[in-house]
Design a protein around this motif. Structure first.
Motif, PDB file in Angstrom:
ATOM      1  N   PHE A   1      -7.746  44.268  99.049  1.00 52.40           N
ATOM      2  CA  PHE A   1      -7.823  44.052  97.603  1.00 52.40           C
ATOM      3  C   PHE A   1      -6.592  44.599  96.887  1.00 52.40           C
ATOM      4  CE2 PHE A   1     -12.025  42.852  98.648  1.00 52.40           C
ATOM      5  CZ  PHE A   1     -12.539  42.125  97.585  1.00 52.40           C
ATOM      6  N   GLU A   2      -6.050  45.679  97.374  1.00 54.13           N
ATOM      7  CA  GLU A   2      -4.811  46.179  96.770  1.00 54.13           C
ATOM      8  C   GLU A   2      -3.675  45.190  96.964  1.00 54.13           C
ATOM      9  OE1 GLU A   2      -4.372  49.931  98.697  1.00 54.13           O
ATOM     10  OE2 GLU A   2      -5.565  51.020  97.189  1.00 54.13           O
ATOM     11  N   GLY A   3      -3.738  44.401  98.023  1.00 53.29           N
ATOM     12  CA  GLY A   3      -2.714  43.400  98.279  1.00 53.29           C
ATOM     13  C   GLY A   3      -2.680  42.285  97.249  1.00 53.29           C
ATOM     14  N   PHE A   4      -3.781  42.062  96.538  1.00 53.18           N
ATOM     15  CA  PHE A   4      -3.784  41.016  95.514  1.00 53.18           C
ATOM     16  C   PHE A   4      -2.789  41.321  94.395  1.00 53.18           C
ATOM     17  CE2 PHE A   4      -8.520  40.262  96.672  1.00 53.18           C
ATOM     18  CZ  PHE A   4      -8.146  39.416  97.697  1.00 53.18           C
ATOM     19  N   ALA A   5      -2.537  42.588  94.140  1.00 52.61           N
ATOM     20  CA  ALA A   5      -1.651  42.985  93.045  1.00 52.61           C
ATOM     21  C   ALA A   5      -0.209  42.550  93.275  1.00 52.61           C
ATOM     22  CB  ALA A   5      -1.708  44.493  92.834  1.00 52.61           C
ATOM     23  N   VAL A   6       0.187  42.376  94.526  1.00 54.08           N
ATOM     24  CA  VAL A   6       1.586  42.044  94.806  1.00 54.08           C
ATOM     25  C   VAL A   6       1.809  40.547  94.968  1.00 54.08           C
ATOM     26  CG1 VAL A   6       1.957  44.289  95.879  1.00 54.08           C
ATOM     27  CG2 VAL A   6       1.330  42.349  97.319  1.00 54.08           C
ATOM     28  N   LEU A   7       0.767  39.745  94.861  1.00 48.35           N
ATOM     29  CA  LEU A   7       0.965  38.298  94.909  1.00 48.35           C
ATOM     30  C   LEU A   7       1.755  37.860  93.676  1.00 48.35           C
ATOM     31  CD1 LEU A   7      -2.621  37.055  95.931  1.00 48.35           C
ATOM     32  CD2 LEU A   7      -0.632  37.344  97.417  1.00 48.35           C
ATOM     33  N   PRO A   8       2.799  37.072  93.834  1.00 46.29           N
ATOM     34  CA  PRO A   8       3.557  36.594  92.662  1.00 46.29           C
ATOM     35  C   PRO A   8       2.633  35.868  91.683  1.00 46.29           C
ATOM     36  CG  PRO A   8       4.699  36.055  94.697  1.00 46.29           C
ATOM     37  CD  PRO A   8       3.353  36.564  95.099  1.00 46.29           C
ATOM     38  N   LYS A   9       2.827  36.138  90.408  1.00 48.55           N
ATOM     39  CA  LYS A   9       2.005  35.505  89.385  1.00 48.55           C
ATOM     40  C   LYS A   9       2.779  34.365  88.743  1.00 48.55           C
ATOM     41  CE  LYS A   9      -0.910  36.597  85.383  1.00 48.55           C
ATOM     42  NZ  LYS A   9      -1.397  37.691  84.510  1.00 48.55           N
ATOM     43  N   LEU A  10       2.216  33.168  88.813  1.00 48.39           N
ATOM     44  CA  LEU A  10       2.853  31.987  88.242  1.00 48.39           C
ATOM     45  C   LEU A  10       2.375  31.798  86.806  1.00 48.39           C
ATOM     46  CD1 LEU A  10       2.667  29.442  91.213  1.00 48.39           C
ATOM     47  CD2 LEU A  10       4.429  31.137  90.684  1.00 48.39           C
ATOM     48  N   GLU A  11       3.278  31.470  85.939  1.00 48.37           N
ATOM     49  CA  GLU A  11       2.924  31.217  84.540  1.00 48.37           C
ATOM     50  C   GLU A  11       2.289  29.839  84.409  1.00 48.37           C
ATOM     51  OE1 GLU A  11       3.075  33.484  82.165  1.00 48.37           O
ATOM     52  OE2 GLU A  11       3.795  34.867  83.711  1.00 48.37           O
ATOM     53  N   GLY A  12       1.381  29.745  83.458  1.00 48.24           N
ATOM     54  CA  GLY A  12       0.729  28.463  83.220  1.00 48.24           C
ATOM     55  C   GLY A  12      -0.369  28.199  84.236  1.00 48.24           C
ATOM     56  N   PHE A  13      -0.994  27.041  84.078  1.00 51.01           N
ATOM     57  CA  PHE A  13      -2.112  26.657  84.952  1.00 51.01           C
ATOM     58  C   PHE A  13      -1.933  25.186  85.317  1.00 51.01           C
ATOM     59  CE2 PHE A  13      -6.657  25.589  85.740  1.00 51.01           C
ATOM     60  CZ  PHE A  13      -6.921  26.550  86.700  1.00 51.01           C
ATOM     61  N   GLN A  14      -0.866  24.935  86.082  1.00 54.66           N
ATOM     62  CA  GLN A  14      -0.513  23.567  86.447  1.00 54.66           C
ATOM     63  C   GLN A  14      -1.025  23.284  87.862  1.00 54.66           C
ATOM     64  OE1 GLN A  14       0.764  21.665  84.075  1.00 54.66           O
ATOM     65  NE2 GLN A  14       0.800  23.484  82.759  1.00 54.66           N
TER      66      GLN A  14
ATOM     67  N   HIS B   1      -2.745  32.916  89.770  1.00 59.20           N
ATOM     68  CA  HIS B   1      -2.724  32.384  88.407  1.00 59.20           C
ATOM     69  C   HIS B   1      -3.758  33.147  87.583  1.00 59.20           C
ATOM     70  CE1 HIS B   1      -0.583  28.596  89.616  1.00 59.20           C
ATOM     71  NE2 HIS B   1      -1.168  28.870  90.757  1.00 59.20           N
ATOM     72  N   GLU B   2      -3.481  33.286  86.300  1.00 60.66           N
ATOM     73  CA  GLU B   2      -4.502  33.798  85.392  1.00 60.66           C
ATOM     74  C   GLU B   2      -5.193  32.613  84.745  1.00 60.66           C
ATOM     75  OE1 GLU B   2      -5.102  36.966  81.693  1.00 60.66           O
ATOM     76  OE2 GLU B   2      -3.195  36.848  82.773  1.00 60.66           O
ATOM     77  N   LEU B   3      -6.519  32.633  84.770  1.00 59.01           N
ATOM     78  CA  LEU B   3      -7.277  31.518  84.223  1.00 59.01           C
ATOM     79  C   LEU B   3      -7.083  31.405  82.709  1.00 59.01           C
ATOM     80  CD1 LEU B   3     -10.670  31.923  86.098  1.00 59.01           C
ATOM     81  CD2 LEU B   3      -9.096  29.970  86.324  1.00 59.01           C
ATOM     82  N   PRO B   4      -6.970  30.190  82.196  1.00 60.32           N
ATOM     83  CA  PRO B   4      -6.961  30.011  80.743  1.00 60.32           C
ATOM     84  C   PRO B   4      -8.276  30.479  80.122  1.00 60.32           C
ATOM     85  CG  PRO B   4      -6.194  28.027  81.884  1.00 60.32           C
ATOM     86  CD  PRO B   4      -6.756  28.934  82.927  1.00 60.32           C
ATOM     87  N   GLU B   5      -8.218  30.826  78.878  1.00 57.54           N
ATOM     88  CA  GLU B   5      -9.395  31.347  78.153  1.00 57.54           C
ATOM     89  C   GLU B   5     -10.590  30.392  78.230  1.00 57.54           C
ATOM     90  OE1 GLU B   5     -10.003  34.221  76.438  1.00 57.54           O
ATOM     91  OE2 GLU B   5      -8.091  35.069  77.121  1.00 57.54           O
ATOM     92  N   ARG B   6     -10.316  29.094  78.300  1.00 54.40           N
ATOM     93  CA  ARG B   6     -11.413  28.114  78.241  1.00 54.40           C
ATOM     94  C   ARG B   6     -12.398  28.268  79.411  1.00 54.40           C
ATOM     95  NH1 ARG B   6      -6.809  25.091  79.801  1.00 54.40           N
ATOM     96  NH2 ARG B   6      -7.053  23.903  81.757  1.00 54.40           N
ATOM     97  N   PHE B   7     -11.974  28.870  80.520  1.00 54.52           N
ATOM     98  CA  PHE B   7     -12.851  29.030  81.679  1.00 54.52           C
ATOM     99  C   PHE B   7     -13.749  30.246  81.585  1.00 54.52           C
ATOM    100  CE2 PHE B   7      -9.582  26.294  83.507  1.00 54.52           C
ATOM    101  CZ  PHE B   7     -10.321  25.459  84.336  1.00 54.52           C
TER     102      PHE B   7
END
Length: 291
Positions: free
Chosen positions: A236-249, A281-287
């Motif tokens: 679970f600590e490994g999730f923090a180092v996954l590159p975060k992509l902007e947007g939700f494409q 990815h971070e989920l958009p607010e709508r989800f």
């Protein structure tokens, strides 16, 4: 509640995920259209799933557990298809979700989908960022948890309205056309909560150990065995180092599915490439708040 959609799962003593599954599908479909195979006839499952169609089966541990399970689910889905336009089948930690941007929830959205199809949602694995999300899951999952990674392994042909056979694990089908609508997702919840993960994996390791065989001798998912588990907190600590992509494409991921769709050797099943995507990815607010 009258509906043209049924949902089917199989569960054994898994209250954390069963509650989420029941809240989601029971609300949308009506519990009378939910089918819960109670492996081991657990009293807790029967009580929690009251109002659903509960199918109790013997609970002995067997090295070919997954093979047996999907033989049962295949036949159950094909029987229910005679009475429903669409049958959703999957593990208890999987939910099929329509993007709120479509303007419709699951049942009205499916009502507009032609019959004789097998729908393959894009798999999204909800990950618990324990460095950012300390709050427990008390009700809804999405809100306390906002991060996902694309998981082709969980892009499953799981919404059935055509005669087809589903492979063990639900990852492939004999249907020779890929229908992967832009609005449709499968949320996989295995990693949505660290404490729940530890509890569930302890139980699954015990089931695997009770078969008396190892990973190589069993038709059970490798992840059920303690020898393949690894260290939970490090995972679970490994999730923090996954590159975060902007947007939700998500379009590019579906296009790769279509480009690689082909027969799975001479098995009679069809497949697409299932690479490991090591981004989040971070989920958009709508989800948030959907389940």
């Amino acid at each position: 509640m009258q509906t043209t959609v049924a949902a089917v799962t199989m569960v054994r003593d898994d209250p954390f995920f069963l509650r989420i599954w029941l809240d989601y599908y029971g609300t949308r479909l009506g519990r009378e259209n939910c089918y819960v195979v109670n492996h081991g006839r657990g009293a807790g499952v029967s009580a929690m799933a009251a109002g659903c169609n509960i199918i109790g089966i013997p609970g002995e541990h067997h090295k070919n557990f997954d093979m047996r399970r999907w033989r049962l689910l295949n036949n159950l889905v094909m029987g229910l298809r005679v009475y429903y336009d669409h049958v959703i089948v999957g593990d208890v930690d999987e939910l099929v979700v329509v993007d709120p941007a479509a303007g419709k929830d699951l049942v009205p959205w499916l009502a507009a989908i032609p019959a004789d199809r097998v729908l393959t949602p894009l798999g999204l694995e909800v990950i618990h960022r324990i460095d950012l999300e300390p709050e427990p899951i008390a009700g809804k999952v999405l809100g306390p948890r906002r991060h996902v990674r694309v998981a082709p392994h969980y892009s499953k042909p799981c919404v059935i309205s055509a005669g087809t056979k589903i492979a063990r694990g639900g990852h492939f089908a004999s249907h020779d056309k890929l229908h992967a609508p832009d609005e449709l997702y499968l949320f996989h919840l295995k990693f949505c909560d660290f404490p729940a993960y530890v509890e569930v994996m302890n139980a699954r390791n015990a089931v695997a150990a009770a078969t008396g065989v190892g990973v190589k001798e069993a038709s059970i998912g490798r992840h059920w065995f303690a020898e393949a588990r690894g260290e939970d907190r490090a995972l679970f600590e490994g999730f923090a180092v996954l590159p975060k992509l902007e947007g939700f494409q998500m379009g590019p991921y579906r296009r790769r599915m279509h480009r690689s769709f082909k027969p799975r050797g001479d098995t009679g099943f069809w497949e697409f490439a299932r690479p490991d995507y090591n981004e989040q990815h971070e989920l958009p607010e709508r989800f948030l708040g959907l389940f």
